[in-house]
Design a protein around this motif. Structure first.
Motif, short mmCIF file in Angstrom:
data_model
loop_
_atom_site.label_atom_id
_atom_site.label_comp_id
_atom_site.label_asym_id
_atom_site.label_seq_id
_atom_site.Cartn_x
_atom_site.Cartn_y
_atom_site.Cartn_z
N GLU A 65 1.68 10.87 -60.07
CA GLU A 65 1.89 12.08 -60.86
C GLU A 65 0.58 12.82 -61.11
OE1 GLU A 65 3.85 10.93 -64.39
OE2 GLU A 65 5.79 10.52 -63.44
N TRP A 66 -0.48 12.05 -61.39
CA TRP A 66 -1.78 12.70 -61.62
C TRP A 66 -2.26 13.38 -60.34
CZ3 TRP A 66 -5.30 15.09 -64.06
CH2 TRP A 66 -6.61 15.16 -63.58
N HIS A 113 -0.40 14.53 -57.90
CA HIS A 113 0.44 15.72 -57.65
C HIS A 113 0.06 16.85 -58.61
CE1 HIS A 113 3.89 18.12 -56.62
NE2 HIS A 113 4.25 18.17 -57.89
N GLU A 114 -0.16 16.51 -59.89
CA GLU A 114 -0.52 17.54 -60.86
C GLU A 114 -1.88 18.14 -60.53
OE1 GLU A 114 -1.13 17.99 -65.72
OE2 GLU A 114 -0.51 16.08 -64.83
N TRP A 115 -2.83 17.30 -60.12
CA TRP A 115 -4.17 17.79 -59.79
C TRP A 115 -4.12 18.70 -58.55
CZ3 TRP A 115 -8.67 18.91 -61.61
CH2 TRP A 115 -9.75 19.09 -60.78
N SER A 135 -1.54 20.44 -57.51
CA SER A 135 -0.75 21.65 -57.74
C SER A 135 -1.34 22.56 -58.81
CB SER A 135 0.68 21.26 -58.12
OG SER A 135 0.65 20.48 -59.31
N GLN A 136 -1.89 21.98 -59.90
CA GLN A 136 -2.39 22.78 -61.02
C GLN A 136 -3.89 22.62 -61.26
OE1 GLN A 136 -0.07 21.86 -64.44
NE2 GLN A 136 1.90 22.32 -63.47
N TYR A 140 -10.47 19.02 -66.97
CA TYR A 140 -9.02 19.25 -66.99
C TYR A 140 -8.31 18.25 -67.90
CZ TYR A 140 -4.29 19.95 -65.24
OH TYR A 140 -2.94 20.20 -65.15
N LYS A 177 -6.33 19.17 -71.35
CA LYS A 177 -4.94 18.75 -71.51
C LYS A 177 -4.75 17.91 -72.77
CE LYS A 177 -1.20 16.45 -69.03
NZ LYS A 177 -0.84 15.70 -67.80
#
Length: 631
Positions: free
Chosen positions: A222-223, A225-227, A229-230, A241, A245
């Protein structure tokens, strides 16, 4: 061929063919072993085609012929172009079987080819056997205990089944690049118990470890994918980041706590409010304390209702007489009191609902009145401004001519000032526009550059991910090869294998040199024969012409001419005889080679087997005919 046969046997073992250790050549393959090897290879190449083929020959001859024909058809379906039929499997021929097996091994998938290249040490073989046993057990469907066969009872015994119960585990994490505190290291080394001691049930060890590993893996994914994408779009470092957050999450929690700490006015009248899960949890925590110790602010209605309810509850016990009453009377009286209390509660609930509806209506009405008041205030301000303008205009009416002249002078001065300002603005506007365009171009180029760099960073991340996975695979292969190298016997040195390979290469070079030498000698002899043949023809032509001229004049020369012609004809016959003899010798050698090939193909043994199979088929036909007659 020995090396080729060893490679073929090794590949057939990898696909599951049971080849004994005594067999080291394709020549030793029996019909049953050939059929099993071909079917195993076809099942790996085309699972749908090979699933219906048996791995062994049936006892009946007609069934064997059908199996041989189906195998030949399957080999042709997967692309085999050579001659093949049922005789290829029932009456084996070494060259045909070798070519067929080479074709099948070459057609094996890449995974099977890689598996065939794996080391064959004891540990690797044991691991492959374990993996195969687990796959077979997983392939067996689950059945209820009453429907299980003995095989299923061994694989699906009740004693080996446990419920999937997990517990939290405390594991020491060693992060690279970060130094842990000394107290944490001491705690993990001296005080932290092992994983098996942290759980209450030994059966939940595997489930807990799997749950912990799955949670960590999903969090890492998840980290990532989040990194990707965002995080990359924010153009911050991972630490910045994460901190941003975390700050955002803290603010949200603080807002939820503040909103939960404030009691809404509707909640005082029993109206449910739409709060979040966190506020509901705080309300439950706050409601656990006794109600007498909570200082709440109530309205006049709540105090009146509370006072009335307290008087009624205080007066209720006084209604019970002091004397003894029967149990039925007591129960009847309690039921009446309960019914009256329920009616009071229902009345109170209806009153509360009515008051809540009135409150909502009043709130809406109040909002509408406030909106109308704001609109009236805006209208009043506009009217005030218009009134002031009209008042100033009326004040200027008595001296209208002078005021008009003054107004025209002011307008002309304003127009001149506007023109002057416009000229000045044009002077400043041109360089500003150019600067704006230049900065806009720089900004667009920077955006393009940043988007390009961002795409490069994403591609680099993907390449790093792929390289990491490839490095892990190569590391595992390296470790496996190292263990296999350590387990290999050390008496067989590499120099011996190298020396053997060099000897084979040297022999091949010598054979090539000898073949080249024989070919060159053959070419020279052929060239010499051609030269001599041409010289002989030319010499005979010249001699024949000279002798023929003199033969017309002299009788003895005429006889010499006849002898010359006879000699030439005899020489031609002798040369032709020699050539025929050479051709016959070559044919003899070819026939001897064919005889050796036929002897190696076990033609006599195959003929004997064919005769035996023919006799067996006749017996089966006679038995079937007898059964038909009896029927």
């Amino acid at each position: 061929m020995e090396e080729v046969d060893k490679i073929l046997i090794h590949a057939l073992k990898q696909v599951g063919t049971e080849v004994s250790e005594d067999i080291d050549s394709v020549k030793q393959f029996t019909s049953e072993l050939i059929v099993e090897a071909v079917v195993r290879c076809i099942r790996v190449i085309e699972p749908g085609l090979g699933s219906s083929l048996p791995t062994s020959l049936p006892p009946g001859m007609s069934a064997r012929f059908r199996v041989g024909m189906s195998l030949a058809q399957a080999c042709q379906d997967i692309g085999y172009k050579g001659e093949i039929g049922y005789q290829t499997f029932l009456y084996s021929n070494e060259p045909e079987i070798r070519s067929l097996l080479m074709f099948l091994v070459e057609r094996l998938p890449r995974a099977s080819a890689e598996a065939s290249d794996q080391p064959t040490g004891k540990s690797a073989v044991l691991q492959r056997h374990i993996a195969a046993a687990i796959k077979t057990q997983l392939a067996v469907p689950w059945l209820p205990p009453n429907c299980r066969l003995p095989l299923h009872c061994e694989m699906q015994s009740v004693g080996s089944l446990h419920s999937f119960h997990t517990q939290h585990l405390s594991l020491p994490h060693c992060s690279k690049g970060k130094k842990q505190l000394k107290e944490v290291r001491d705690y993990q080394r001296d005080i932290l118990p092992p994983v098996t001691s942290q759980l209450s049930h030994q059966a939940s060890v595997v489930a807990s470890i799997l749950e912990q590993h799955t949670a960590e893996l999903s969090a890492a994914q998840e980290w990532e994918h989040e990194w990707n994408s965002q995080g990359l779009l924010s153009r911050l470092t991972p630490q910045e980041y994460r901190s941003k957050k975390l700050t955002r999450l803290r603010k949200r929690i603080e807002e939820q706590l503040r909103s939960a700490a404030q009691t809404s006015p509707e909640s005082a009248f029993g109206v449910p409010t739409s709060t979040s899960d966190l506020s509901e949890l705080l309300q439950t925590f706050r409601g656990s304390a006794p109600s007498d110790h909570i200082l709440t602010k109530g309205t006049h209605f709540t105090h009146t209702q509370k006072f009335t309810f307290t008087q009624e509850t205080a007066a209720a016990p006084s209604a019970i007489p002091i004397g003894r009453q029967s149990e039925g009377d007591v129960q009847l009286q309690q039921q009446e009191e309960l019914a009256s209390l329920q009616q009071q509660i229902q009345q109170l609930c209806t009153n509360i609902d009515q008051i809540a509806a009135d409150m909502k209506h009043m709130t809406v009405t109040n909002a509408q009145v406030l909106d109308e008041l704001k609109q009236q205030e805006l209208g009043n301000s506009e009217n005030t401004e218009k009134l002031q303008v009209k008042k100033k205009t009326i004040d200027l009416l008595p001296d209208a001519d002078n005021n008009l002249l003054k107004l025209q002078a002011v307008v002309e001065a304003s127009a001149k000032r506007v023109v002057n300002l416009a000229s000045q603005w044009e002077k400043h506007r041109a360089p500003l526009i150019e600067e704006h365009r230049r900065l806009k171009e720089i900004c667009s180029s920077q955006d393009l550059e940043s988007s390009r760099k961002l795409s490069e960073i994403k591609s680099l991340h993907e390449k790093i991910h792929m390289s990491t996975e490839e490095a892990k695979k190569k590391e595992e292969i390296y470790k496996q090869l190292v263990t296999e190298l350590e387990n290999l016997p050390h008496d067989a040195s590499r120099s011996a294998y190298t020396q053997r390979i060099l000897e084979i290469v040297g022999n091949i070079k010598k054979q090539k040199e000898e073949i080249t030498k024989v070919l060159s000698d053959t070419k020279e002899v052929q060239k010499e024969i051609n030269n001599l043949t041409g010289k002989l023809d030319r010499t005979f032509a010249v001699t024949d012409e000279l002798v023929f001229k003199d033969a017309k004049k002299d009788e003895s020369v005429r006889k010499s001419y006849k002898y010359l012609a006879a000699l030439h004809e005899n020489c031609n016959q002798l040369i032709q005889t020699i050539e025929d003899t050479g051709t016959i010798l070559r044919e003899i050698r070819d026939l001897e080679e064919q005889i050796e090939t036929e002897n190696s193909n076990k033609t006599v043994a195959n003929l004997e087997r064919i005769l035996d199979d023919y006799k067996a088929i006749r017996q089966e036909n006679s038995a079937l005919a007898a059964k038909i007659r009896e029927g």
